[in-house]
Design a protein around this motif. Structure first.
Motif, mmCIF file in Angstrom:
data_model
loop_
_atom_site.group_PDB
_atom_site.id
_atom_site.type_symbol
_atom_site.label_atom_id
_atom_site.label_comp_id
_atom_site.label_asym_id
_atom_site.label_seq_id
_atom_site.Cartn_x
_atom_site.Cartn_y
_atom_site.Cartn_z
ATOM 1 N N GLU A 114 0.829 -1.209 0.000
ATOM 2 C CA GLU A 114 0.000 0.000 0.000
ATOM 3 C C GLU A 114 0.861 1.256 0.000
ATOM 4 O OE1 GLU A 114 -4.003 -1.773 2.221
ATOM 5 O OE2 GLU A 114 -2.462 -0.755 3.410
ATOM 6 N N ALA A 115 1.965 1.240 0.756
ATOM 7 C CA ALA A 115 2.862 2.397 0.791
ATOM 8 C C ALA A 115 3.563 2.588 -0.554
ATOM 9 C CB ALA A 115 3.888 2.229 1.912
ATOM 10 N N LEU A 116 3.981 1.502 -1.169
ATOM 11 C CA LEU A 116 4.581 1.590 -2.502
ATOM 12 C C LEU A 116 3.584 2.177 -3.491
ATOM 13 C CD1 LEU A 116 6.411 -1.853 -2.574
ATOM 14 C CD2 LEU A 116 7.528 0.333 -3.076
ATOM 15 N N ASP A 117 2.350 1.725 -3.424
ATOM 16 C CA ASP A 117 1.309 2.177 -4.341
ATOM 17 C C ASP A 117 1.092 3.685 -4.244
ATOM 18 O OD1 ASP A 117 -0.722 1.224 -6.268
ATOM 19 O OD2 ASP A 117 -2.146 2.020 -4.818
ATOM 20 N N LYS A 118 1.138 4.190 -3.027
ATOM 21 C CA LYS A 118 0.840 5.608 -2.799
ATOM 22 C C LYS A 118 2.039 6.524 -3.027
ATOM 23 C CE LYS A 118 -2.750 4.801 0.694
ATOM 24 N NZ LYS A 118 -3.089 4.944 2.139
ATOM 25 N N PHE A 119 3.249 6.044 -2.690
ATOM 26 C CA PHE A 119 4.359 6.992 -2.574
ATOM 27 C C PHE A 119 5.552 6.737 -3.497
ATOM 28 C CE2 PHE A 119 2.317 6.635 1.679
ATOM 29 C CZ PHE A 119 1.716 7.887 1.687
ATOM 30 N N ALA A 120 5.726 5.513 -3.992
ATOM 31 C CA ALA A 120 6.903 5.211 -4.819
ATOM 32 C C ALA A 120 6.696 5.676 -6.253
ATOM 33 C CB ALA A 120 7.184 3.708 -4.796
ATOM 34 N N ALA A 137 6.188 -11.516 -2.862
ATOM 35 C CA ALA A 137 6.187 -10.554 -3.966
ATOM 36 C C ALA A 137 4.796 -10.453 -4.588
ATOM 37 C CB ALA A 137 7.220 -10.962 -5.014
ATOM 38 N N LEU A 138 4.123 -11.597 -4.703
ATOM 39 C CA LEU A 138 2.768 -11.623 -5.253
ATOM 40 C C LEU A 138 1.812 -10.842 -4.362
ATOM 41 C CD1 LEU A 138 1.220 -13.066 -7.642
ATOM 42 C CD2 LEU A 138 0.570 -14.786 -5.954
ATOM 43 N N ILE A 139 1.925 -11.037 -3.045
ATOM 44 C CA ILE A 139 1.078 -10.314 -2.087
ATOM 45 C C ILE A 139 1.328 -8.812 -2.181
ATOM 46 C CG2 ILE A 139 0.656 -9.923 0.375
ATOM 47 C CD1 ILE A 139 1.445 -12.943 0.758
ATOM 48 N N CYS A 140 2.587 -8.444 -2.207
ATOM 49 C CA CYS A 140 2.948 -7.022 -2.264
ATOM 50 C C CYS A 140 2.381 -6.376 -3.520
ATOM 51 C CB CYS A 140 4.474 -6.899 -2.232
ATOM 52 S SG CYS A 140 5.066 -5.272 -1.728
ATOM 53 N N SER A 141 2.489 -7.068 -4.645
ATOM 54 C CA SER A 141 1.963 -6.562 -5.905
ATOM 55 C C SER A 141 0.446 -6.377 -5.835
ATOM 56 C CB SER A 141 2.324 -7.522 -7.039
ATOM 57 O OG SER A 141 1.716 -7.146 -8.250
ATOM 58 N N HIS A 142 -0.224 -7.297 -5.175
ATOM 59 C CA HIS A 142 -1.683 -7.228 -5.042
ATOM 60 C C HIS A 142 -2.126 -5.919 -4.395
ATOM 61 C CE1 HIS A 142 -5.792 -8.677 -4.212
ATOM 62 N NE2 HIS A 142 -5.643 -8.162 -3.013
ATOM 63 N N TYR A 143 -1.338 -5.448 -3.435
ATOM 64 C CA TYR A 143 -1.694 -4.233 -2.709
ATOM 65 C C TYR A 143 -1.108 -2.960 -3.339
ATOM 66 C CZ TYR A 143 -3.817 -6.984 0.978
ATOM 67 O OH TYR A 143 -4.648 -7.829 1.683
ATOM 68 N N ALA A 144 -0.505 -3.092 -4.504
ATOM 69 C CA ALA A 144 0.034 -1.933 -5.219
ATOM 70 C C ALA A 144 -0.433 -1.972 -6.671
ATOM 71 C CB ALA A 144 1.555 -1.927 -5.144
ATOM 72 N N PRO A 145 -1.742 -1.887 -6.887
ATOM 73 C CA PRO A 145 -2.291 -2.081 -8.239
ATOM 74 C C PRO A 145 -1.852 -1.043 -9.262
ATOM 75 C CG PRO A 145 -3.983 -1.261 -6.724
ATOM 76 C CD PRO A 145 -2.806 -1.622 -5.895
ATOM 77 N N SER A 146 -1.395 0.129 -8.818
ATOM 78 C CA SER A 146 -0.986 1.155 -9.782
ATOM 79 C C SER A 146 0.438 0.951 -10.297
ATOM 80 C CB SER A 146 -1.107 2.554 -9.161
ATOM 81 O OG SER A 146 -0.115 2.761 -8.166
ATOM 82 N N ILE A 147 1.155 0.002 -9.715
ATOM 83 C CA ILE A 147 2.520 -0.304 -10.166
ATOM 84 C C ILE A 147 2.452 -1.572 -11.014
ATOM 85 C CG2 ILE A 147 4.846 -0.957 -9.418
ATOM 86 C CD1 ILE A 147 4.353 0.691 -6.869
ATOM 87 N N PRO A 148 3.038 -1.564 -12.213
ATOM 88 C CA PRO A 148 2.973 -2.748 -13.085
ATOM 89 C C PRO A 148 3.486 -4.003 -12.389
ATOM 90 C CG PRO A 148 3.862 -0.869 -14.285
ATOM 91 C CD PRO A 148 3.767 -0.444 -12.846
ATOM 92 N N LYS A 149 2.815 -5.133 -12.664
ATOM 93 C CA LYS A 149 3.187 -6.401 -12.039
ATOM 94 C C LYS A 149 4.630 -6.789 -12.328
ATOM 95 C CE LYS A 149 -1.465 -8.473 -11.999
ATOM 96 N NZ LYS A 149 -1.611 -8.459 -10.529
ATOM 97 N N GLU A 150 5.114 -6.401 -13.523
ATOM 98 C CA GLU A 150 6.486 -6.777 -13.875
ATOM 99 C C GLU A 150 7.535 -6.055 -13.030
ATOM 100 O OE1 GLU A 150 5.125 -3.916 -17.267
ATOM 101 O OE2 GLU A 150 4.234 -5.523 -16.051
ATOM 102 N N ASN A 151 7.111 -5.055 -12.267
ATOM 103 C CA ASN A 151 8.055 -4.329 -11.408
ATOM 104 C C ASN A 151 8.290 -5.035 -10.073
ATOM 105 O OD1 ASN A 151 7.461 -2.542 -13.500
ATOM 106 N ND2 ASN A 151 7.836 -0.759 -12.228
ATOM 107 N N PHE A 152 7.529 -6.103 -9.812
ATOM 108 C CA PHE A 152 7.705 -6.889 -8.594
ATOM 109 C C PHE A 152 8.411 -8.193 -8.942
ATOM 110 C CE2 PHE A 152 4.326 -4.013 -7.532
ATOM 111 C CZ PHE A 152 4.520 -3.739 -6.183
ATOM 112 N N THR A 153 9.539 -8.427 -8.325
ATOM 113 C CA THR A 153 10.309 -9.638 -8.596
ATOM 114 C C THR A 153 10.719 -10.297 -7.284
ATOM 115 O OG1 THR A 153 12.456 -8.487 -8.627
ATOM 116 C CG2 THR A 153 11.255 -8.622 -10.720
ATOM 117 N N ALA A 154 11.030 -11.581 -7.372
ATOM 118 C CA ALA A 154 11.538 -12.321 -6.217
ATOM 119 C C ALA A 154 12.952 -12.790 -6.529
ATOM 120 C CB ALA A 154 10.640 -13.519 -5.911
#
Length: 332
Positions: A114-120, A137-154
């Motif tokens: 959520e913080a990444l979604d709002k501020f990064a 990483a999947l969970i984190c991406s779920h809560y940051a819908p405005s950031i492209p999924k490809e930006n989350f990696t493990a």
């Protein structure tokens, strides 16, 4: 000199961070022309230790380290973040079931997502190191819908580095002479380290590892099992989990993402599956990628043997189960 970029490290008072922070400050990850602002995130009880870490960073007297902010506030940490290392996670304790581990990590990665979604920055590059890394990483991406999924990696680069080192030792060559080892799947004991496309440079020529090591049984059994169980072996010997090697791998992962891979070479990253190689879509699955202009592409057209397919099916099944359990927690 370029403008400084904001680089976030969560779990910043921990052991992995302690080894990673020097790499970041010294320019080995983002390059010698890129100043950085470090944003060090941890929980309130760790602020005293983090103060000591900041003192050491200051005492390094490194020119690329522009600014340091220790904080327990995700908003302050993730504001305008360009690159993020998520090291902090709930470790699995003795007797803890996977669903309990995932439930604990959902809480952590919900807040951070959520913080990444709002501020990064929307093109922020995120590598999750804290286990279970793929599903976190999947969970984190779920809560940051405005950031492209490809930006989350493990991170599965530690497994790749382990595999390269073991092959280099077996072959009697420098580690840099072994390339294109692939880690498929989960960063767990179900992962499949493959040498099917690996190459070794010897006497100014490059040959497939499978030709030089003419021992299919060793490559498919002992080699695979040693990489799968290497983390446990480190814990048994050290009484703590991998820290120095994990930090190096996290730096390697981000460096290649930032600067790019060498021509003809690929690396392993846990990325959102697009269905390549028959892998279920939308799980974070370690795949071979090439990187150019800060964008990665999944390597296509690699031959998958029936033996390899059986291994991919096992690790994909585990990741689907983790996703299902995480989704059950998310719906609560």
């Amino acid at each position: 000199m370029a403008e400084p970029i904001n680089v976030v490290v969560s779990g910043a008072a921990g052991q992995i961070a302690y080894s990673l922070l020097y790499q970041l400050a010294a320019g080995t990850v983002f390059g010698q022309e890129q100043p950085i602002n470090l944003r060090l995130l941890d929980i309130p009880p760790m602020m005293g230790i983090l103060k000591g870490v900041v003192m050491e960073l200051e005492d390094l007297a490194l020119p690329l380290l522009n600014d340091i902010l220790p904080t327990a506030d995700p908003e302050a940490a993730f504001k305008d973040a360009a690159a993020v290392f998520l090291l902090g996670a709930m470790p699995r304790k003795e007797g803890m079931e996977r669903k309990d581990l995932l439930a604990a990590n959902v809480k952590i990665f919900k807040v951070q997502g959520e913080a990444l979604d709002k501020f990064a920055k929307k093109d922020v590059k995120i590598v999750v190191v804290g286990n279970p890394a793929n599903t976190n990483a999947l969970i984190c991406s779920h809560y940051a819908p405005s950031i492209p999924k490809e930006n989350f990696t493990a991170m599965t680069r530690l497994d790749q580095n382990r595999a390269q080192a073991l092959l280099a030792s077996h072959l009697g060559v420098e580690v840099s002479n072994v390339t294109n080892v692939v880690i498929w799947g989960n960063h767990s004991s179900t992962q499949y380290p493959s040498t099917a496309y690996a190459k070794v440079k010897t006497n100014n020529s490059s040959k497939p590892v499978s030709e030089v090591i003419d021992d299919e049984n060793w490559l498919n059994t002992e080699f695979v099992e040693r990489i799968q169980k290497r983390g446990a072996a480190v814990i048994a010997a050290r009484t703590m989990s991998s820290a120095m090697s994990a930090a190096k791998a996290a730096g390697d992962h981000m460096r290649d993402w930032w600067i790019g891979t060498k021509p003809g070479e690929f690396v392993s990253m846990g990325v959102t599956s697009d269905g390549s190689y028959g892998i279920p879509k939308d799980i974070i699955f370690s795949l071979p990628v090439t990187i150019k202009n800060k964008k990665y592409e999944i390597v296509q057209g690699l031959f998958i043997s029936s033996f390899a397919q059986s291994k991919l099916d096992i690790t994909a099944k585990e990741l689907e189960e983790e996703r299902a359990e995480a989704n059950a927690v998310l719906k609560q």
